[in-house]
Motif scaffolding. Structure first.
Motif, PDB file in Angstrom:
ATOM      1  N   GLY A   1      -1.989  12.319   0.370  1.00 50.75           N
ATOM      2  CA  GLY A   1      -2.504  11.735   1.336  1.00 50.75           C
ATOM      3  C   GLY A   1      -3.474  10.373   0.728  1.00 50.75           C
ATOM      4  O   GLY A   1      -3.814   9.549   1.398  1.00 50.75           O
ATOM      5  N   THR A   2      -3.934  10.433  -0.646  1.00 48.51           N
ATOM      6  CA  THR A   2      -4.306   9.324  -1.069  1.00 48.51           C
ATOM      7  C   THR A   2      -3.560   8.014  -1.128  1.00 48.51           C
ATOM      8  O   THR A   2      -2.196   7.961  -1.270  1.00 48.51           O
ATOM      9  CB  THR A   2      -4.871   9.380  -2.635  1.00 48.51           C
ATOM     10  OG1 THR A   2      -3.924   9.488  -3.380  1.00 48.51           O
ATOM     11  CG2 THR A   2      -5.747  10.601  -2.479  1.00 48.51           C
ATOM     12  N   THR A   3      -4.060   6.744  -1.028  1.00 49.79           N
ATOM     13  CA  THR A   3      -3.325   5.291  -1.029  1.00 49.79           C
ATOM     14  C   THR A   3      -3.801   4.799  -2.229  1.00 49.79           C
ATOM     15  O   THR A   3      -4.954   4.818  -2.687  1.00 49.79           O
ATOM     16  CB  THR A   3      -3.716   4.602   0.187  1.00 49.79           C
ATOM     17  OG1 THR A   3      -5.000   4.425   0.475  1.00 49.79           O
ATOM     18  CG2 THR A   3      -3.201   5.303   1.496  1.00 49.79           C
ATOM     19  N   VAL A   4      -2.693   4.043  -2.834  1.00 53.70           N
ATOM     20  CA  VAL A   4      -2.847   2.962  -3.991  1.00 53.70           C
ATOM     21  C   VAL A   4      -2.377   1.664  -3.204  1.00 53.70           C
ATOM     22  O   VAL A   4      -1.454   1.865  -2.548  1.00 53.70           O
ATOM     23  CB  VAL A   4      -2.225   3.387  -5.161  1.00 53.70           C
ATOM     24  CG1 VAL A   4      -3.060   4.650  -5.583  1.00 53.70           C
ATOM     25  CG2 VAL A   4      -0.977   3.743  -5.021  1.00 53.70           C
ATOM     26  N   SER A   5      -2.979   0.800  -3.926  1.00 55.15           N
ATOM     27  CA  SER A   5      -2.500  -0.599  -3.473  1.00 55.15           C
ATOM     28  C   SER A   5      -2.297  -1.738  -4.630  1.00 55.15           C
ATOM     29  O   SER A   5      -2.962  -1.475  -5.505  1.00 55.15           O
ATOM     30  CB  SER A   5      -3.483  -1.381  -2.326  1.00 55.15           C
ATOM     31  OG  SER A   5      -4.673  -1.400  -2.770  1.00 55.15           O
TER      32      SER A   5
ATOM     33  N   GLU B   1       0.919  -0.876   0.077  1.00 53.58           N
ATOM     34  CA  GLU B   1      -0.029   0.128   0.156  1.00 53.58           C
ATOM     35  C   GLU B   1       1.036   1.076  -0.031  1.00 53.58           C
ATOM     36  O   GLU B   1       1.776   1.194   0.733  1.00 53.58           O
ATOM     37  CB  GLU B   1      -1.025  -0.127   1.240  1.00 53.58           C
ATOM     38  CG  GLU B   1      -2.083   1.227   1.262  1.00 53.58           C
ATOM     39  CD  GLU B   1      -2.861   1.019   2.495  1.00 53.58           C
ATOM     40  OE1 GLU B   1      -3.821   0.385   2.300  1.00 53.58           O
ATOM     41  OE2 GLU B   1      -2.531   1.778   3.390  1.00 53.58           O
ATOM     42  N   VAL B   2       0.777   2.106  -0.986  1.00 55.02           N
ATOM     43  CA  VAL B   2       1.589   3.200  -0.909  1.00 55.02           C
ATOM     44  C   VAL B   2       0.719   4.428  -0.710  1.00 55.02           C
ATOM     45  O   VAL B   2      -0.344   4.880  -1.449  1.00 55.02           O
ATOM     46  CB  VAL B   2       2.028   3.251  -2.334  1.00 55.02           C
ATOM     47  CG1 VAL B   2       3.131   4.625  -2.653  1.00 55.02           C
ATOM     48  CG2 VAL B   2       2.934   2.106  -2.815  1.00 55.02           C
ATOM     49  N   GLU B   3       1.265   5.280  -0.002  1.00 52.68           N
ATOM     50  CA  GLU B   3       0.437   6.585   0.207  1.00 52.68           C
ATOM     51  C   GLU B   3       1.249   7.680  -0.554  1.00 52.68           C
ATOM     52  O   GLU B   3       2.505   7.909  -0.493  1.00 52.68           O
ATOM     53  CB  GLU B   3       0.740   7.011   1.782  1.00 52.68           C
ATOM     54  CG  GLU B   3       0.100   8.463   2.180  1.00 52.68           C
ATOM     55  CD  GLU B   3       0.143   8.698   3.792  1.00 52.68           C
ATOM     56  OE1 GLU B   3       0.031   9.868   3.931  1.00 52.68           O
ATOM     57  OE2 GLU B   3       0.315   7.667   4.664  1.00 52.68           O
ATOM     58  N   LEU B   4       0.313   8.707  -1.200  1.00 53.70           N
ATOM     59  CA  LEU B   4       0.859   9.481  -2.311  1.00 53.70           C
ATOM     60  C   LEU B   4       1.149  10.882  -1.351  1.00 53.70           C
ATOM     61  O   LEU B   4       0.758  11.155  -0.247  1.00 53.70           O
ATOM     62  CB  LEU B   4       0.098   9.494  -3.502  1.00 53.70           C
ATOM     63  CG  LEU B   4      -0.209   8.121  -4.197  1.00 53.70           C
ATOM     64  CD1 LEU B   4      -1.071   8.536  -5.388  1.00 53.70           C
ATOM     65  CD2 LEU B   4       1.415   7.973  -4.906  1.00 53.70           C
ATOM     66  N   GLU B   5       1.937  11.749  -1.921  1.00 54.50           N
ATOM     67  CA  GLU B   5       1.811  13.055  -1.340  1.00 54.50           C
ATOM     68  C   GLU B   5       0.523  13.726  -1.032  1.00 54.50           C
ATOM     69  O   GLU B   5       0.534  14.502   0.002  1.00 54.50           O
ATOM     70  CB  GLU B   5       2.746  13.964  -2.430  1.00 54.50           C
ATOM     71  CG  GLU B   5       3.985  13.684  -2.820  1.00 54.50           C
ATOM     72  CD  GLU B   5       4.824  14.531  -3.821  1.00 54.50           C
ATOM     73  OE1 GLU B   5       5.632  15.429  -3.250  1.00 54.50           O
ATOM     74  OE2 GLU B   5       4.497  14.394  -5.020  1.00 54.50           O
TER      75      GLU B   5
END
Length: 85
Positions: free
Chosen positions: A33-37, A27-31
């Motif tokens: 604040g959204t997350t993608v997994s 799970e990656v948190e972007l600058e």
């Protein structure tokens, strides 16, 4: 429980002129604040910000070539990381 002290550490492979390879799922948190997994067993994270699928690498870093000939990466391709443009 995920990420407990008994879990083995995640392996991240750093490549000088390529993506960062991370053992998944991730799970990656972007600058913003959204997350993608991704539930894949290994994911390639873009470090040059040229990817159209950022933060996932789409091999856009390979398109940049130097005057030395086709297929040879230029000195600035993916080597500096996310702040280079």
């Amino acid at each position: 429980m995920p990420n407990s002290p008994s879990d083995p550490p995640r392996r991240i492979s750093v490549q000088r002129r390529g993506p960062m390879l991370v053992e998944g799922p991730v799970e990656v948190e972007l600058e913003d604040g959204t997350t993608v997994s991704s539930d894949r067993f290994r994911v390639a994270l873009c470090t040059c910000r040229r990817s159209r699928r950022y933060p996932w690498c789409d091999t856009s870093h390979r398109a940049r070539t130097s005057a030395g000939g086709p297929g040879r990466p230029s000195p600035d391709s993916c080597a500096e990381g996310p702040d280079s443009s």
